[in-house]
Design a protein around this motif. Structure first.
Motif, PDB file in Angstrom:
ATOM      1  N   GLU A 299      39.321  41.070  44.391  1.00 46.61           N
ATOM      2  CA  GLU A 299      38.807  42.483  44.262  1.00 46.61           C
ATOM      3  C   GLU A 299      39.639  43.257  43.249  1.00 46.61           C
ATOM      4  N   GLN A 300      40.896  42.985  43.464  1.00 48.61           N
ATOM      5  CA  GLN A 300      41.987  43.658  42.416  1.00 48.61           C
ATOM      6  C   GLN A 300      41.570  43.181  40.899  1.00 48.61           C
ATOM      7  N   TYR A 301      41.729  41.870  40.866  1.00 46.10           N
ATOM      8  CA  TYR A 301      41.107  41.223  39.639  1.00 46.10           C
ATOM      9  C   TYR A 301      40.080  41.725  38.917  1.00 46.10           C
ATOM     10  N   HIS A 302      38.902  41.764  39.709  1.00 47.81           N
ATOM     11  CA  HIS A 302      37.948  42.486  39.285  1.00 47.81           C
ATOM     12  C   HIS A 302      37.745  43.549  38.619  1.00 47.81           C
ATOM     13  N   THR A 303      38.599  44.428  39.421  1.00 45.14           N
ATOM     14  CA  THR A 303      38.718  45.996  39.085  1.00 45.14           C
ATOM     15  C   THR A 303      39.396  46.078  37.859  1.00 45.14           C
ATOM     16  N   GLU A 304      40.459  45.218  37.721  1.00 47.08           N
ATOM     17  CA  GLU A 304      41.224  45.215  36.096  1.00 47.08           C
ATOM     18  C   GLU A 304      40.544  44.692  35.286  1.00 47.08           C
ATOM     19  N   MET A 305      39.731  43.584  35.558  1.00 50.87           N
ATOM     20  CA  MET A 305      38.685  43.161  34.436  1.00 50.87           C
ATOM     21  C   MET A 305      37.639  44.033  33.883  1.00 50.87           C
TER      22      MET A 305
ATOM     23  N   SER B 159      33.140  33.123  40.617  1.00 50.08           N
ATOM     24  CA  SER B 159      31.716  33.452  40.103  1.00 50.08           C
ATOM     25  C   SER B 159      31.797  34.808  39.638  1.00 50.08           C
ATOM     26  N   GLY B 160      32.335  35.509  40.218  1.00 52.06           N
ATOM     27  CA  GLY B 160      32.597  37.222  39.717  1.00 52.06           C
ATOM     28  C   GLY B 160      33.214  37.393  38.356  1.00 52.06           C
ATOM     29  N   ILE B 161      33.977  36.372  38.051  1.00 56.20           N
ATOM     30  CA  ILE B 161      34.821  36.540  36.725  1.00 56.20           C
ATOM     31  C   ILE B 161      33.739  36.194  35.717  1.00 56.20           C
ATOM     32  N   VAL B 162      33.267  34.683  36.179  1.00 56.45           N
ATOM     33  CA  VAL B 162      32.425  34.128  35.091  1.00 56.45           C
ATOM     34  C   VAL B 162      31.057  35.442  34.744  1.00 56.45           C
TER      35      VAL B 162
END
Length: 201
Positions: free
Chosen positions: A68-74, A134-137
């Protein structure tokens, strides 16, 4: 209405997760016991089982919070108004290199550290890892599509395949950088990234 007790309870849970992320990013999942996390977090053992029930449940919650944090920063990196979409993608991978190059990654390299390990240990953690990656990709594929729209990237037909290849490339580079203890694999990954995106070296 959020009560003071609810807020405090959430802070304790989040604190345990944050400490667990830092420790497990350095040592792995199996090598870390619950007591080590609780001692570092400064909370009693009963608190752990109140919030998580088991170590596997904690691992799932930890990975979910991490992504969740990673996706927000991304999302923040890939939506900067002062950059083209091609530049935003390169910024994301530069940030990856910086985060993974740290001796103490403070939880930033959790997916790299735990990926292969937890996939064999726990189905719930494997699913949390699968959902997060999968969210990153997906975000990479969207950024590639946006780059084609603003013409900072050339047209490609298989955006999803390219996004997945890029993610796999950088995961591999992260592992090799740890083995070799040199940033050279990241330099090679960036050169390959530019080539795959058809950007100048």
């Amino acid at each position: 209405m959020v009560t003071a007790h609810t807020s405090e309870s959430s802070e304790v849970r989040d604190g345990i997760i944050a400490v667990g992320q830092r420790i497990m990013a350095a040592k792995g999942f199996s090598a870390v016991g619950i007591n080590e996390i609780l001692t570092a977090a400064g909370v009693p053992k009963g608190s752990f089982y109140y919030y998580f029930g088991s170590k596997d449940a904690f691992g799932q919650a930890m990975l979910t919070a991490y992504f969740e944090q990673y996706h927000t920063e991304m999302d923040r990196t890939l939506s900067r108004a002062d950059r083209s979409n091609a530049q935003r993608l390169l910024d994301y991978f530069e940030g990856w290199r910086e985060g993974q190059s740290l001796q103490d990654c403070q939880g930033k390299c959790l997916a790299v550290k735990l990926g292969a390990e937890v996939a064999d240990l726990s189905e719930t953690m494997r699913n949390a890892m699968k959902l997060g990656t999968s969210g990153i990709v997906s975000r990479l594929a969207q950024a590639i599509a946006a780059g084609q729209t603003d013409r900072s990237l050339p047209e490609v037909t298989e955006r999803g395949e390219l996004a997945e290849s890029l993610y796999q490339l950088w995961l591999g580079a992260s592992v090799l950088a740890k083995v070799a203890r040199t940033p050279q694999p990241f330099d090679a990954a960036m050169a390959t990234t530019r080539r795959l995106l058809q950007l100048p070296a």
